[in-house]
Scaffold this motif. Structure first.
Motif, PDB file in Angstrom:
ATOM      1  N   PRO A  61       0.820  -1.223   0.000  1.00 53.11           N
ATOM      2  CA  PRO A  61       0.000   0.000   0.000  1.00 53.11           C
ATOM      3  C   PRO A  61       0.844   1.258   0.000  1.00 53.11           C
ATOM      4  CG  PRO A  61      -0.862  -1.597   1.561  1.00 53.11           C
ATOM      5  CD  PRO A  61       0.429  -2.146   1.051  1.00 53.11           C
ATOM      6  N   GLU A  62       1.996   1.225   0.713  1.00 48.43           N
ATOM      7  CA  GLU A  62       2.854   2.403   0.758  1.00 48.43           C
ATOM      8  C   GLU A  62       3.405   2.715  -0.625  1.00 48.43           C
ATOM      9  OE1 GLU A  62       4.457   1.906   5.334  1.00 48.43           O
ATOM     10  OE2 GLU A  62       5.768   1.487   3.621  1.00 48.43           O
ATOM     11  N   GLU A  63       3.814   1.632  -1.364  1.00 43.91           N
ATOM     12  CA  GLU A  63       4.361   1.850  -2.693  1.00 43.91           C
ATOM     13  C   GLU A  63       3.295   2.352  -3.649  1.00 43.91           C
ATOM     14  OE1 GLU A  63       6.103  -1.767  -3.867  1.00 43.91           O
ATOM     15  OE2 GLU A  63       7.772  -1.651  -2.420  1.00 43.91           O
ATOM     16  N   GLN A  64       2.073   1.845  -3.482  1.00 45.45           N
ATOM     17  CA  GLN A  64       0.997   2.300  -4.344  1.00 45.45           C
ATOM     18  C   GLN A  64       0.736   3.781  -4.146  1.00 45.45           C
ATOM     19  OE1 GLN A  64      -2.281  -0.216  -3.419  1.00 45.45           O
ATOM     20  NE2 GLN A  64      -1.556  -1.940  -4.660  1.00 45.45           N
ATOM     21  N   GLU A  76      -5.448  17.683   1.167  1.00 48.25           N
ATOM     22  CA  GLU A  76      -5.521  16.763   2.303  1.00 48.25           C
ATOM     23  C   GLU A  76      -4.780  15.469   1.995  1.00 48.25           C
ATOM     24  OE1 GLU A  76      -6.258  15.296   6.009  1.00 48.25           O
ATOM     25  OE2 GLU A  76      -6.554  17.338   5.236  1.00 48.25           O
ATOM     26  N   GLU A  77      -4.982  14.936   0.787  1.00 48.19           N
ATOM     27  CA  GLU A  77      -4.288  13.713   0.388  1.00 48.19           C
ATOM     28  C   GLU A  77      -2.790  13.926   0.285  1.00 48.19           C
ATOM     29  OE1 GLU A  77      -7.788  11.586  -2.327  1.00 48.19           O
ATOM     30  OE2 GLU A  77      -6.278  12.889  -3.262  1.00 48.19           O
ATOM     31  N   ARG A  78      -2.404  15.111  -0.130  1.00 46.11           N
ATOM     32  CA  ARG A  78      -0.977  15.410  -0.231  1.00 46.11           C
ATOM     33  C   ARG A  78      -0.317  15.430   1.149  1.00 46.11           C
ATOM     34  NH1 ARG A  78       0.237  20.136  -4.294  1.00 46.11           N
ATOM     35  NH2 ARG A  78      -0.952  18.645  -5.531  1.00 46.11           N
ATOM     36  N   ARG A  79      -1.021  15.972   2.141  1.00 47.15           N
ATOM     37  CA  ARG A  79      -0.497  15.990   3.509  1.00 47.15           C
ATOM     38  C   ARG A  79      -0.368  14.562   4.048  1.00 47.15           C
ATOM     39  NH1 ARG A  79      -3.669  20.790   3.925  1.00 47.15           N
ATOM     40  NH2 ARG A  79      -5.469  19.584   4.629  1.00 47.15           N
ATOM     41  N   VAL A  80      -1.361  13.739   3.754  1.00 44.06           N
ATOM     42  CA  VAL A  80      -1.293  12.337   4.190  1.00 44.06           C
ATOM     43  C   VAL A  80      -0.109  11.640   3.548  1.00 44.06           C
ATOM     44  CG1 VAL A  80      -2.475  10.100   4.138  1.00 44.06           C
ATOM     45  CG2 VAL A  80      -3.769  12.181   4.641  1.00 44.06           C
ATOM     46  N   LYS A  84       3.254   9.894   5.353  1.00 44.23           N
ATOM     47  CA  LYS A  84       3.679   8.527   5.084  1.00 44.23           C
ATOM     48  C   LYS A  84       5.135   8.485   4.637  1.00 44.23           C
ATOM     49  CE  LYS A  84      -0.753   6.357   3.950  1.00 44.23           C
ATOM     50  NZ  LYS A  84      -1.521   5.633   2.909  1.00 44.23           N
ATOM     51  N   MET A  85       5.513   9.453   3.815  1.00 43.66           N
ATOM     52  CA  MET A  85       6.894   9.516   3.343  1.00 43.66           C
ATOM     53  C   MET A  85       7.859   9.720   4.511  1.00 43.66           C
ATOM     54  SD  MET A  85       7.485   9.065   0.109  1.00 43.66           S
ATOM     55  CE  MET A  85       9.036   9.921  -0.052  1.00 43.66           C
ATOM     56  N   LYS A  86       7.505  10.578   5.438  1.00 43.98           N
ATOM     57  CA  LYS A  86       8.351  10.826   6.601  1.00 43.98           C
ATOM     58  C   LYS A  86       8.495   9.568   7.446  1.00 43.98           C
ATOM     59  CE  LYS A  86       7.490  15.795   7.000  1.00 43.98           C
ATOM     60  NZ  LYS A  86       6.894  16.883   7.825  1.00 43.98           N
ATOM     61  N   LEU A  89      10.870   7.140   5.611  1.00 44.70           N
ATOM     62  CA  LEU A  89      12.268   7.565   5.700  1.00 44.70           C
ATOM     63  C   LEU A  89      12.824   7.365   7.112  1.00 44.70           C
ATOM     64  CD1 LEU A  89      12.090  10.837   3.571  1.00 44.70           C
ATOM     65  CD2 LEU A  89      13.083   8.640   2.904  1.00 44.70           C
ATOM     66  N   LYS A  90      12.007   7.662   8.111  1.00 45.03           N
ATOM     67  CA  LYS A  90      12.438   7.491   9.491  1.00 45.03           C
ATOM     68  C   LYS A  90      12.674   6.015   9.807  1.00 45.03           C
ATOM     69  CE  LYS A  90      11.214   8.916  14.177  1.00 45.03           C
ATOM     70  NZ  LYS A  90      10.186   9.585  15.017  1.00 45.03           N
ATOM     71  N   LYS A  91      11.796   5.158   9.319  1.00 50.86           N
ATOM     72  CA  LYS A  91      11.929   3.715   9.533  1.00 50.86           C
ATOM     73  C   LYS A  91      13.175   3.175   8.843  1.00 50.86           C
ATOM     74  CE  LYS A  91       9.229  -0.541   9.164  1.00 50.86           C
ATOM     75  NZ  LYS A  91       7.948  -1.121   8.690  1.00 50.86           N
ATOM     76  N   GLU A  92      13.441   3.654   7.632  1.00 46.02           N
ATOM     77  CA  GLU A  92      14.620   3.216   6.889  1.00 46.02           C
ATOM     78  C   GLU A  92      15.911   3.668   7.567  1.00 46.02           C
ATOM     79  OE1 GLU A  92      16.902   1.462   3.946  1.00 46.02           O
ATOM     80  OE2 GLU A  92      14.779   1.235   4.426  1.00 46.02           O
ATOM     81  N   GLU A  93      15.919   4.887   8.071  1.00 44.82           N
ATOM     82  CA  GLU A  93      17.096   5.407   8.771  1.00 44.82           C
ATOM     83  C   GLU A  93      17.357   4.623  10.056  1.00 44.82           C
ATOM     84  OE1 GLU A  93      20.341   8.006   9.474  1.00 44.82           O
ATOM     85  OE2 GLU A  93      19.132   7.550   7.704  1.00 44.82           O
ATOM     86  N   LYS A  94      16.301   4.285  10.763  1.00 45.08           N
ATOM     87  CA  LYS A  94      16.441   3.506  11.995  1.00 45.08           C
ATOM     88  C   LYS A  94      16.989   2.120  11.702  1.00 45.08           C
ATOM     89  CE  LYS A  94      13.800   2.257  16.123  1.00 45.08           C
ATOM     90  NZ  LYS A  94      12.471   2.295  16.768  1.00 45.08           N
ATOM     91  N   ARG A  95      16.499   1.503  10.624  1.00 49.92           N
ATOM     92  CA  ARG A  95      16.982   0.182  10.240  1.00 49.92           C
ATOM     93  C   ARG A  95      18.455   0.222   9.830  1.00 49.92           C
ATOM     94  NH1 ARG A  95      18.157  -2.399   5.842  1.00 49.92           N
ATOM     95  NH2 ARG A  95      17.589  -0.609   4.568  1.00 49.92           N
ATOM     96  N   ARG A  96      18.846   1.261   9.106  1.00 56.34           N
ATOM     97  CA  ARG A  96      20.235   1.391   8.668  1.00 56.34           C
ATOM     98  C   ARG A  96      21.173   1.563   9.857  1.00 56.34           C
ATOM     99  NH1 ARG A  96      23.818   5.209   7.886  1.00 56.34           N
ATOM    100  NH2 ARG A  96      22.358   6.824   8.560  1.00 56.34           N
ATOM    101  N   LYS A  97      20.769   2.364  10.820  1.00 51.32           N
ATOM    102  CA  LYS A  97      21.593   2.563  12.012  1.00 51.32           C
ATOM    103  C   LYS A  97      21.737   1.267  12.800  1.00 51.32           C
ATOM    104  CE  LYS A  97      20.779   7.488  12.824  1.00 51.32           C
ATOM    105  NZ  LYS A  97      20.220   8.493  13.779  1.00 51.32           N
ATOM    106  N   LYS A  98      20.643   0.509  12.854  1.00 53.57           N
ATOM    107  CA  LYS A  98      20.687  -0.750  13.593  1.00 53.57           C
ATOM    108  C   LYS A  98      21.636  -1.734  12.922  1.00 53.57           C
ATOM    109  CE  LYS A  98      17.672  -4.286  15.549  1.00 53.57           C
ATOM    110  NZ  LYS A  98      16.268  -4.777  15.657  1.00 53.57           N
ATOM    111  N   GLU A  99      21.616  -1.787  11.594  1.00 48.52           N
ATOM    112  CA  GLU A  99      22.495  -2.701  10.866  1.00 48.52           C
ATOM    113  C   GLU A  99      23.964  -2.310  11.022  1.00 48.52           C
ATOM    114  OE1 GLU A  99      21.193  -2.719   6.860  1.00 48.52           O
ATOM    115  OE2 GLU A  99      19.460  -4.036   7.245  1.00 48.52           O
TER     116      GLU A  99
END
Length: 212
Positions: A61-64, A76-80, A84-86, A89-99
């Motif tokens: 769903p995120e990729e869609q 409103e959809e643009r804000r949503v 989601k993008m933030k 990115l935050k999740k990816e940065e956290k995963r990279r730091k953990k690795e």
């Protein structure tokens, strides 16, 4: 005079019958015999691999949501979408730091590390009830306690008292490191004041911890 026997007559009849068959009559061949399977010659059926069905990967769903053209979105959809993008990115940065094994403590610069380590030592000395053990602070102190610029004399005196509580492998490793500092510095023909200070501190550590 030749006398024909019954056996000769039967032979002649058989020959005539064969001639008639050769002249045009269909001769029935012997019945097909089932091939007997013999040991060692048993035929194994050929295994035909089944065709795998092609699986279509459905986008998440995120990729869609990322594929949606921004110009077709409402404010409103643009804000949503931005939220989601933030999160992504935050999740990816956290995963990279953990690795990579990079934590907040490892990212701090040397000046802040020294300041926090000395505060940790001071808290242990003055407000023991509020003090909490932190391995990263202790590790920094053990590595830099021979450097007078990073650990002043007043802090080194507290450090000697702190070292008395070392037990087990940490105590043995600290003694070995102190002995290595003494050997390294004594090998220099001309010693500076800082090098003499390092030897003096290392000797104090050895005398303190090497006692059984």
């Amino acid at each position: 005079m030749v006398v024909k026997t019954k056996s000769d007559e039967s032979t002649m009849k058989k020959n005539k019958t064969m001639k008639n068959k050769k002249g045009g009559e269909k001769v029935k061949g012997p019945a097909k015999q089932k091939r007997k399977k013999t040991e060692g010659s048993e035929e194994t059926p050929e295994i035909v691999p089944k065709k795998l069905k092609k699986q279509t990967v459905q986008p998440e769903p995120e990729e869609q949501s990322l594929n949606v053209e921004e110009e077709d979105l409402t404010p409103e959809e643009r804000r949503v979408l931005e939220r989601k993008m933030k999160k992504i990115l935050k999740k990816e940065e956290k995963r990279r730091k953990k690795e990579e094994g990079i934590g907040e403590e490892k990212q701090e610069d040397q000046s802040k590390a020294a300041e926090r380590a000395l505060e940790y030592l001071k808290c242990w000395s003055e407000t023991r009830a509020e003090w909490r053990f932190k391995k990263i602070r202790q590790t920094w102190l053990l590595q830099h306690m021979y450097d007078a610029e990073k650990v002043p004399d007043a802090s080194f005196s507290i450090m000697l008292a702190y070292l008395e509580n070392l037990r087990g492998a940490a105590r043995d490793v600290t003694v070995q490191q102190a002995e290595a500092v003494v050997k390294e510095e004594k090998g220099n023909s001309s010693q500076s004041a800082d090098e003499q200070k390092r030897i003096q501190r290392a000797l104090e550590v050895v005398r303190l911890l090497a006692v059984d």
